[in-house]
Write a protein that holds these residues in place. Structure first.
Motif, PDB file in Angstrom:
ATOM      1  N   TYR A   1       4.821   5.621   7.700  1.00 29.40           N
ATOM      2  CA  TYR A   1       3.515   6.428   7.145  1.00 29.40           C
ATOM      3  C   TYR A   1       2.630   6.497   8.133  1.00 29.40           C
ATOM      4  N   GLU A   2       2.541   5.774   9.386  1.00 23.62           N
ATOM      5  CA  GLU A   2       1.746   6.107  10.406  1.00 23.62           C
ATOM      6  C   GLU A   2       2.177   7.440  11.310  1.00 23.62           C
ATOM      7  N   LYS A   3       3.678   7.622  11.054  1.00 24.80           N
ATOM      8  CA  LYS A   3       3.834   8.624  11.846  1.00 24.80           C
ATOM      9  C   LYS A   3       3.625  10.171  10.917  1.00 24.80           C
ATOM     10  N   LYS A   4       3.943   9.623   9.342  1.00 24.48           N
ATOM     11  CA  LYS A   4       3.730  10.896   8.603  1.00 24.48           C
ATOM     12  C   LYS A   4       2.199  11.274   8.399  1.00 24.48           C
ATOM     13  N   LEU A   5       1.312  10.264   8.661  1.00 27.27           N
ATOM     14  CA  LEU A   5      -0.088  10.674   8.257  1.00 27.27           C
ATOM     15  C   LEU A   5      -0.802  10.753   9.651  1.00 27.27           C
TER      16      LEU A   5
ATOM     17  N   PRO B   1       0.697  -1.314  -0.209  1.00 26.78           N
ATOM     18  CA  PRO B   1       0.036   0.062   0.019  1.00 26.78           C
ATOM     19  C   PRO B   1       0.587   1.217   0.095  1.00 26.78           C
ATOM     20  N   ARG B   2       2.251   1.101   0.066  1.00 27.42           N
ATOM     21  CA  ARG B   2       2.994   2.346  -0.014  1.00 27.42           C
ATOM     22  C   ARG B   2       2.682   3.571  -0.871  1.00 27.42           C
ATOM     23  N   LYS B   3       2.509   3.113  -2.229  1.00 27.81           N
ATOM     24  CA  LYS B   3       2.117   4.186  -3.342  1.00 27.81           C
ATOM     25  C   LYS B   3       0.860   4.814  -2.771  1.00 27.81           C
ATOM     26  N   LEU B   4       0.081   4.189  -2.392  1.00 28.43           N
ATOM     27  CA  LEU B   4      -1.221   4.694  -1.916  1.00 28.43           C
ATOM     28  C   LEU B   4      -1.400   5.728  -0.844  1.00 28.43           C
ATOM     29  N   LEU B   5      -0.399   5.326   0.245  1.00 32.71           N
ATOM     30  CA  LEU B   5       0.062   6.049   1.331  1.00 32.71           C
ATOM     31  C   LEU B   5       0.851   7.390   1.094  1.00 32.71           C
ATOM     32  N   GLU B   6       1.678   6.968   0.038  1.00 28.59           N
ATOM     33  CA  GLU B   6       2.290   8.268  -0.257  1.00 28.59           C
ATOM     34  C   GLU B   6       1.513   9.159  -1.045  1.00 28.59           C
ATOM     35  N   PHE B   7       0.674   8.839  -1.755  1.00 25.51           N
ATOM     36  CA  PHE B   7      -0.210   9.834  -2.468  1.00 25.51           C
ATOM     37  C   PHE B   7      -1.071  10.378  -1.368  1.00 25.51           C
TER      38      PHE B   7
ATOM     39  N   GLU C   1      -4.389   4.414  10.605  1.00 23.98           N
ATOM     40  CA  GLU C   1      -4.678   3.671  11.785  1.00 23.98           C
ATOM     41  C   GLU C   1      -4.448   2.280  11.349  1.00 23.98           C
ATOM     42  N   LEU C   2      -3.254   1.676  11.972  1.00 19.84           N
ATOM     43  CA  LEU C   2      -2.912   0.353  12.043  1.00 19.84           C
ATOM     44  C   LEU C   2      -3.495  -0.564  13.017  1.00 19.84           C
ATOM     45  N   ARG C   3      -4.258  -1.493  12.702  1.00 19.94           N
ATOM     46  CA  ARG C   3      -4.876  -2.590  13.555  1.00 19.94           C
ATOM     47  C   ARG C   3      -4.673  -3.848  13.273  1.00 19.94           C
ATOM     48  N   ALA C   4      -4.605  -4.512  14.484  1.00 24.83           N
ATOM     49  CA  ALA C   4      -4.061  -6.126  14.472  1.00 24.83           C
ATOM     50  C   ALA C   4      -5.455  -6.751  13.914  1.00 24.83           C
ATOM     51  N   PHE C   5      -5.254  -8.143  13.300  1.00 26.43           N
ATOM     52  CA  PHE C   5      -6.557  -8.806  12.922  1.00 26.43           C
ATOM     53  C   PHE C   5      -7.402  -8.854  14.164  1.00 26.43           C
ATOM     54  N   VAL C   6      -8.696  -9.050  13.945  1.00 25.08           N
ATOM     55  CA  VAL C   6      -9.879  -9.298  14.847  1.00 25.08           C
ATOM     56  C   VAL C   6     -10.665 -10.506  14.225  1.00 25.08           C
TER      57      VAL C   6
END
Length: 363
Positions: A263-267, A234-240, A272-277
């Motif tokens: 990207y969590e720091k940048k955005l 997802p890095r290209k999406l996150l960079e955009f 929001e990064l979450r663990a599997f549920v």
């Protein structure tokens, strides 16, 4: 009324594991049992009590396969050793071959033996066991969520000797089942008469139906599943998204988040990064999104099963290619324009009742 069958499912992953193969095995076990068949599920030993689950759904869990050791964790040297063991020898999964063979040694009288991979040594163990004991089952079906040899998806090509392993394995089962028609091309052509297409099965009643459109204060969207650099990346999406001034909220459910921490720091609060549920919780939360994100695989014969969940939730699907990023498509979705959304055709074909019947038809 169909006659009662004895069915044995052999799988490494099962409830409460959060993987597509665990979901495959669990849904089939429930549906076969609901129809009145005698269902047993053979899995590795684990610290989980299945008594309540067995009582609720009527199947029996045999957690008696010797488990495999954990992979080596640690520094770069240990990571290289881990990669080498996995790449050249399928370690530690290869140990499942003998472990499943031993657990199957005394089995007999089953109408259907359904083995489920990933990992493929589950199939290999069944192959060794059934070669010595053809009375184990009338029909053996090897269910393959992903190909064995052509499962590189942008990674290193497997060692050449995997071809001989694949040829040996494919000659053993009565049927090989794959989830999509395109997957047939990933197997040796001389075995194509054994291959049947049976998609992932879903209990539609388990999917929450949101009759009202989400009322999020900003465009809110999510992705759920595995990620890796260069593959489902997802890095290209996150960079955009980082360059966009508009407000939004992107939630990623994954266990492979380490390469996204920058990207969590940048955005900030926008990502929001979450663990599997657990799946029921996940579906409930995904149903509240304005749209859902899919990262396409690098080939035509592997399609993420999450697309069916997305479709059943009736949320627009933004499907992106990691190597061919389309910024205008993202802008349209952020603006609430979903005309170019990915559409899943013939959703009814994924109903667990139809899927289970296709397996029963092979007996």
């Amino acid at each position: 009324m169909e006659s009662k069958k004895n069915i044995l499912i052999a799988t490494k992953f099962f409830y409460p594991d959060i993987t597509p193969r665990a979901f495959r095995a669990f849904e089939l076990a429930k549906e076969f049992s609901r129809r009145g068949h005698h269902v047993e599920v053979l899995i590795p030993e684990r610290n989980y009590c299945y008594r309540n689950l067995e009582s609720k759904y009527g199947f029996m869990v045999k957690a008696r396969v010797k488990p495999t050791p954990s992979l080596i964790q640690g520094n770069k040297v240990k990571a290289m050793i881990r990669f080498g063991l996995e790449y050249f020898f399928l370690y530690p999964h290869i140990l499942l071959m003998e472990n499943f063979r031993n657990a199957l040694e005394k089995e007999k009288g089953h109408d259907l033996l359904l083995s489920i991979a990933y990992p493929y040594p589950v199939h290999f163990g069944v192959a060794k066991a059934i070669s010595k004991n053809r009375h184990m089952a009338k029909v053996w079906v090897a269910d393959c969520g992903d190909p064995f040899l052509k499962n590189s998806l942008g990674r290193l090509e497997p060692p050449f000797y995997f071809r001989y392993i694949e040829e040996w394995f494919c000659g053993k089962p009565d049927y090989i089942t794959v989830p999509v028609p395109e997957a047939k091309q990933a197997y040796p052509k001389k075995f194509e008469n054994k291959i049947r297409v049976i998609p992932q099965g879903f209990d539609f009643d388990d999917v929450p139906q949101n009759h009202e459109e989400p009322q999020n204060p900003v465009p809110t969207f999510a992705y759920a599943g595995n990620l890796s650099p260069g593959l489902r990346d997802p890095r290209k999406l996150l960079e955009f998204l980082h360059r966009q001034k508009a407000a939004f909220k992107f939630i990623i459910y994954t266990k492979n988040e380490k390469f996204l921490l920058d990207y969590e720091k940048k955005l900030g609060a926008k990502l929001e990064l979450r663990a599997f549920v657990p799946r029921n919780q996940l579906l409930s939360e995904l149903g509240q999104m304005d749209f859902l994100v899919n990262f396409e695989n690098g080939n035509s014969f592997q399609k993420p099963s999450k697309l069916i969940d997305y479709a059943l939730l009736k949320r627009p699907i933004l499907s992106l290619r990691s190597n061919d990023f389309n910024p205008q498509l993202v802008i349209d979705f952020l603006d609430g324009k979903y005309e170019s959304q990915y559409r899943v055709e013939n959703v009814e074909e994924y109903h667990i009742e139809k899927v289970a019947q296709q397996f029963l038809d092979l007996i």
